[in-house]
Design an enzyme around this catalytic site. Structure first.
Site, short mmCIF file in Angstrom:
data_model
loop_
_atom_site.label_atom_id
_atom_site.label_comp_id
_atom_site.label_asym_id
_atom_site.label_seq_id
_atom_site.Cartn_x
_atom_site.Cartn_y
_atom_site.Cartn_z
N GLU A 246 12.24 -21.13 35.59
CA GLU A 246 13.37 -21.58 35.89
C GLU A 246 13.64 -21.59 37.27
O GLU A 246 13.10 -20.69 38.04
CB GLU A 246 14.66 -20.68 35.35
CG GLU A 246 14.89 -20.63 33.77
CD GLU A 246 15.98 -19.62 33.52
OE1 GLU A 246 16.61 -19.54 34.62
OE2 GLU A 246 15.91 -19.57 32.36
N GLU A 300 26.32 -26.69 31.19
CA GLU A 300 26.70 -26.29 29.69
C GLU A 300 27.95 -25.55 30.04
O GLU A 300 28.38 -24.61 30.64
CB GLU A 300 25.59 -25.00 29.58
CG GLU A 300 24.08 -25.96 29.32
CD GLU A 300 23.24 -24.77 29.37
OE1 GLU A 300 23.08 -23.92 28.32
OE2 GLU A 300 22.35 -24.84 30.23
N LYS A 303 28.87 -21.72 29.34
CA LYS A 303 28.11 -20.44 29.93
C LYS A 303 29.06 -19.61 30.38
O LYS A 303 30.11 -20.16 31.39
CB LYS A 303 27.11 -20.86 30.70
CG LYS A 303 25.88 -21.74 30.34
CD LYS A 303 24.79 -21.63 31.30
CE LYS A 303 23.94 -20.40 31.23
NZ LYS A 303 22.76 -20.38 31.92
N GLU A 309 27.41 -21.35 37.06
CA GLU A 309 26.58 -21.16 35.83
C GLU A 309 26.94 -22.32 35.16
O GLU A 309 25.84 -22.63 34.24
CB GLU A 309 27.06 -19.73 35.09
CG GLU A 309 26.41 -18.71 35.67
CD GLU A 309 24.84 -18.56 35.63
OE1 GLU A 309 24.33 -18.80 34.68
OE2 GLU A 309 24.43 -18.22 36.64
#
Length: 378
Positions: A246, A300, A303, A309
């Site tokens: 990542e 997203e 999250k 985030e």
């Protein structure tokens, strides 16, 4: 120019959201982007079925909460039988990540389950006759390091040295990579007045020279990766490839998250893509291409944590761009919003040279034509 099927480039397909496209739409989007490698954080059967008979190579993940169960070889065999074997060979499962960031400062005890789990998963794959094309490993965060600066000082934390040695021995025996989640953004966010922004964004900068090795680093990501390499070498292992599971940059953040902007996200990912296209290695291992998976494909919305985030995605859930990455021209797609104008600098140079040549040719042609007209008149 498309991504050109860069052998070392992949993208993380997170699903902590309630508004994402269906897996078949995601498959179509990945095809448009010419990306053939992805990683998911579970073994979602809908995704594994949708990706069958496609060109996508997919890495799946064992959730952290069941690691302790996999200390039992029979449980590991059952897990592989239920979650991996039914999808082979139609779905190209190329890796199993046993947990994700299993060691953290907040919960260091989970790390004790890692080695038995990876061994039992590997043995289960072998027992079922499906181990030849699947690598078993586990991504770590930089929290496993006691020291990371300069890179040559890289060492693992003392309390995990024994378990880490066992894990590295497993990777060495199975010829599997060590995966690291590395985010220069976190370092910059915590210390924006001391760390040059250009250095963390891959922009031209003075960088830093490791005083022990004299190696020059022009970006932080490569320095972080080499710090891991030095830590691994200090435990006696020199044959393990390091890959980035990542890395990325958020396009939005809270007021205390310095650097979390659309412009910085576009710059970081654009520069990362360019280096991936050039198959770069790190200063310590310049001839070994650094394989990296970008985080992430989508924003997203579920999250937890700070705003950043929920804003690492290249795309919004409706498949529109979160921002223009600026690196390659995507192919025609049924959704016009996913078409973006991306061209590498090399392509720009070729186009500019072509235009310059064409202008010169036209000027020369007009000049010649004027001469011929004058001759004809006289």
């Amino acid at each position: 120019m498309l991504f050109g099927r860069v052998a070392s480039f992949g993208i993380n397909y997170g699903q902590v959201a309630n508004n994402l496209p269906t897996p078949d739409k995601v498959l179509e989007l990945l095809g448009t982007l010419k990306i053939t490698r992805t990683r998911i954080y579970d073994t979602n059967p809908e995704i594994l079925k949708a990706f069958a008979n496609s060109e996508i190579e997919i890495i799946v993940t064992v959730e952290n909460q069941i690691l302790s169960q996999l200390n039992d070889p029979q449980q590991a065999l059952q897990w592989v039988s239920n979650n991996i074997k039914p999808y082979l060979p139609d779905t190209k499962i190329t890796g199993i990540q046993v947990g994700n960031e299993v060691y953290t400062d907040e919960n260091p005890t989970m790390f004790q389950y890692l080695v038995p789990a990876v061994i039992n998963i590997q043995n289960a794959l072998s027992q079922l006759g499906i181990s030849s094309n699947i690598q078993v490993s586990s991504p770590s965060s930089l929290a496993v390091l006691q020291e990371s600066y300069p890179p040559s000082a890289g060492t693992f934390k003392n309390d995990i040295t024994e378990t880490m040695t066992q894990f590295l021995s497993f990777l060495s025996k199975t010829n599997s990579p060590f995966w690291i989640n590395a985010y220069p953004f976190f370092a910059y966010k915590d210390n924006p007045n001391e760390i040059p922004l250009d250095y963390v964004l891959f922009n031209p900068s003075e960088g830093m020279v490791d005083p022990n090795t004299k190696l020059h680093y022009d970006n932080m990501l490569y320095a972080q990766v080499d710090a891991v390499a030095f830590a691994i070498a200090k435990l006696g292992f020199n044959d393990i490839e390091i890959r980035v599971s990542e890395t990325g940059w958020p396009s939005k953040g809270d007021s205390d998250e310095a650097g979390a902007t659309v412009q910085n996200a576009a710059t970081y990912n654009r520069n990362l893509f360019r280096r991936q296209m050039e198959n770069e290695g790190t200063p310590l291992k310049p001839r070994m291409r650094l394989e990296a998976y970008l985080f992430a494909l989508f924003n997203e919305d579920l999250k937890p944590g700070p705003t950043s985030e929920r804003n690492y995605g290249l795309f919004q859930p409706d498949e529109s761009m979160a921002y223009n990455v600026g690196l390659s021209a995507f192919a025609t797609t049924s959704n016009p919003s996913t078409s973006i104008s991306l061209t590498s600098s090399a392509t720009h140079n070729k186009v500019n040279k072509y235009i310059k040549f064409k202008v010169i040719f036209v000027v020369y042609y007009l000049h010649l034509l004027s001469i011929l007209i004058k001759i004809k008149i006289h």
